[in-house]
Design an enzyme around this catalytic site. Sequence first.
Site, PDB file in Angstrom:
ATOM      1  N   PHE A 128     -14.572   3.943  65.713  1.00  0.00           N
ATOM      2  CA  PHE A 128     -15.857   3.695  64.764  1.00  0.00           C
ATOM      3  C   PHE A 128     -17.125   4.283  65.603  1.00  0.00           C
ATOM      4  O   PHE A 128     -16.828   4.001  66.819  1.00  0.00           O
ATOM      5  CB  PHE A 128     -16.247   2.108  64.616  1.00  0.00           C
ATOM      6  CG  PHE A 128     -17.325   1.956  63.449  1.00  0.00           C
ATOM      7  CD1 PHE A 128     -16.990   2.324  62.259  1.00  0.00           C
ATOM      8  CD2 PHE A 128     -18.512   1.740  63.869  1.00  0.00           C
ATOM      9  CE1 PHE A 128     -18.005   2.358  61.212  1.00  0.00           C
ATOM     10  CE2 PHE A 128     -19.569   1.568  62.970  1.00  0.00           C
ATOM     11  CZ  PHE A 128     -19.461   1.897  61.821  1.00  0.00           C
ATOM     12  N   ASP A 205     -12.816  -4.251  69.505  1.00  0.00           N
ATOM     13  CA  ASP A 205     -13.740  -4.260  68.457  1.00  0.00           C
ATOM     14  C   ASP A 205     -12.893  -4.688  67.521  1.00  0.00           C
ATOM     15  O   ASP A 205     -11.592  -4.057  66.956  1.00  0.00           O
ATOM     16  CB  ASP A 205     -14.204  -2.795  68.089  1.00  0.00           C
ATOM     17  CG  ASP A 205     -15.303  -2.875  66.806  1.00  0.00           C
ATOM     18  OD1 ASP A 205     -15.256  -3.993  66.053  1.00  0.00           O
ATOM     19  OD2 ASP A 205     -15.920  -2.059  66.593  1.00  0.00           O
ATOM     20  N   TYR A 230     -19.769  -9.647  58.406  1.00  0.00           N
ATOM     21  CA  TYR A 230     -20.098  -9.639  57.057  1.00  0.00           C
ATOM     22  C   TYR A 230     -18.843  -8.821  56.264  1.00  0.00           C
ATOM     23  O   TYR A 230     -19.182  -8.602  55.085  1.00  0.00           O
ATOM     24  CB  TYR A 230     -21.494  -8.850  56.995  1.00  0.00           C
ATOM     25  CG  TYR A 230     -21.543  -7.594  57.726  1.00  0.00           C
ATOM     26  CD1 TYR A 230     -21.186  -6.388  57.385  1.00  0.00           C
ATOM     27  CD2 TYR A 230     -22.304  -7.582  59.072  1.00  0.00           C
ATOM     28  CE1 TYR A 230     -20.967  -5.280  58.108  1.00  0.00           C
ATOM     29  CE2 TYR A 230     -22.226  -6.257  59.748  1.00  0.00           C
ATOM     30  CZ  TYR A 230     -21.646  -5.317  59.175  1.00  0.00           C
ATOM     31  OH  TYR A 230     -21.767  -4.192  59.946  1.00  0.00           O
ATOM     32  N   LYS A 231     -17.711  -8.465  56.796  1.00  0.00           N
ATOM     33  CA  LYS A 231     -16.873  -7.988  55.942  1.00  0.00           C
ATOM     34  C   LYS A 231     -15.855  -8.861  55.429  1.00  0.00           C
ATOM     35  O   LYS A 231     -16.209  -9.920  54.732  1.00  0.00           O
ATOM     36  CB  LYS A 231     -16.122  -7.107  56.802  1.00  0.00           C
ATOM     37  CG  LYS A 231     -16.976  -5.827  57.555  1.00  0.00           C
ATOM     38  CD  LYS A 231     -15.829  -4.888  58.325  1.00  0.00           C
ATOM     39  CE  LYS A 231     -16.856  -4.062  59.292  1.00  0.00           C
ATOM     40  NZ  LYS A 231     -17.711  -3.062  58.255  1.00  0.00           N
ATOM     41  N   ARG A 379     -11.157   5.009  50.643  1.00  0.00           N
ATOM     42  CA  ARG A 379     -10.933   3.629  51.263  1.00  0.00           C
ATOM     43  C   ARG A 379     -10.784   2.655  50.306  1.00  0.00           C
ATOM     44  O   ARG A 379     -11.912   2.476  49.728  1.00  0.00           O
ATOM     45  CB  ARG A 379     -11.430   3.384  52.560  1.00  0.00           C
ATOM     46  CG  ARG A 379     -11.223   2.445  53.535  1.00  0.00           C
ATOM     47  CD  ARG A 379     -11.846   2.311  54.524  1.00  0.00           C
ATOM     48  NE  ARG A 379     -13.210   1.682  54.347  1.00  0.00           N
ATOM     49  CZ  ARG A 379     -14.093   1.246  55.552  1.00  0.00           C
ATOM     50  NH1 ARG A 379     -13.764   1.406  56.640  1.00  0.00           N
ATOM     51  NH2 ARG A 379     -15.359   0.839  55.018  1.00  0.00           N
TER      52      ARG A 379
END
Length: 419
Positions: A128, A205, A230-231, A379
């Site tokens: 990322f 991560d 928040y995912k 995705r």
Amino acid sequence: MRDDFPRHLAKELDAADPLADLRDRFVIADDDLIYLDGNSLGRLPAATPAHLDRLVRQGWGDGLVRSWPTWIEWSRRIGDRLAAHALGARPGEVVVSDSTSVNLYKLAAAALDAAGDRSTVLVDAEDFPTDRYVLEGLAAARGLTLRLLPSDLDEGLRLDELRAALDGDVALVVLSAVAYRSGALLDMAAVNAAARQVGATVLWDLSHAVGSVPIELAATGADLAVGCTYKYLNGGPGAPAFLYVRRELQSRLRQPIQGWFGRRDQFGMGPGYDPAPDLDRFLVGTPSILALAPLDPALDVLAEAGIDRVRAKGRRLGELIVTLADAWLTPHGFRVASPREADRRGSHVCLHHPEALRISRALAEAGVVGDYRAPDRLRLGPAPLYTRYVDVWDALDRLRGLAERRGWERVPGGPSRVT
């Protein structure tokens, strides 16, 4: 799963799903909208609005500053809940604070400062962006060498590539447990063991893993980790991130942002910075109580579900995407761009197509919200707590219809602002 998979079989899977009732614990504002972007932003738990209303009206409105004795421990209290239900860590090893990027900087800087004369930092070349950018800045500021490990866009980083790069000069390795693009899942225990053999520290991560796959930080020998909430954790837009520091390392590491919340006897307001002896030293400033609060009702749902059941359903949802994509979309130029083995994949699946950006936009117009990742990936991120099997079936069916009529050709391309 069979290539010939009629819709009624998806409905039968939903009828037998032990997590099916948990869908009602979330706000579903539009029954016709299929949401497959839970790995970017989770849905709103139904209990969150009332929970926030009580906090605002009673805790803030009535209690005012008198509520702070309760609030001040929330970063640690919620961190302990995360440790127990999502991270496989011990009490006092997880704290919720700041953003993932800030926490990554804090822990990476602390690890590098403790690494002596070692001068190499390793990171997945396809990781990322914030991870790569933070390490690029830290390496430049310290005169270190940043090495980008080659990584397959579909299959992720190979363990043998990592082992070949590990030597006595490596100070820090930063990797994602689940690749943000392909969903490739790393063997955390094997990575930690390989790094420990050469005396290197691994910083994980967990942003695309936490809340979707079982994580055992203690059992796998992890030293450091960060991640967002928040995912799959459904903490709300921009909810505070978390950081993990193994208990035995806490007193040895000193993070670079010396804020008052990280000081021993913080209310003593002393003249110099004396770091707290435990996990509190990795805090910085006053926590955002309104941002922390939604994590409690969100974690209530995850705790009820149990991460093992979440993982089992996530595997099956992903398998259904792969099966239907192979049967319906391959003739139209699509290709599965994630590991095919469910054990090597998190809960999201990528599909490759040269027109993926325009396809993702056309699919959204057709009522299916997934997302796009450069260079050419669509995705799809079902979230086991609220995504049904029939949602996946219908989404792939709509995508099939779009492909058959090349419905993306009328959609403009150009830069994407999808996060």
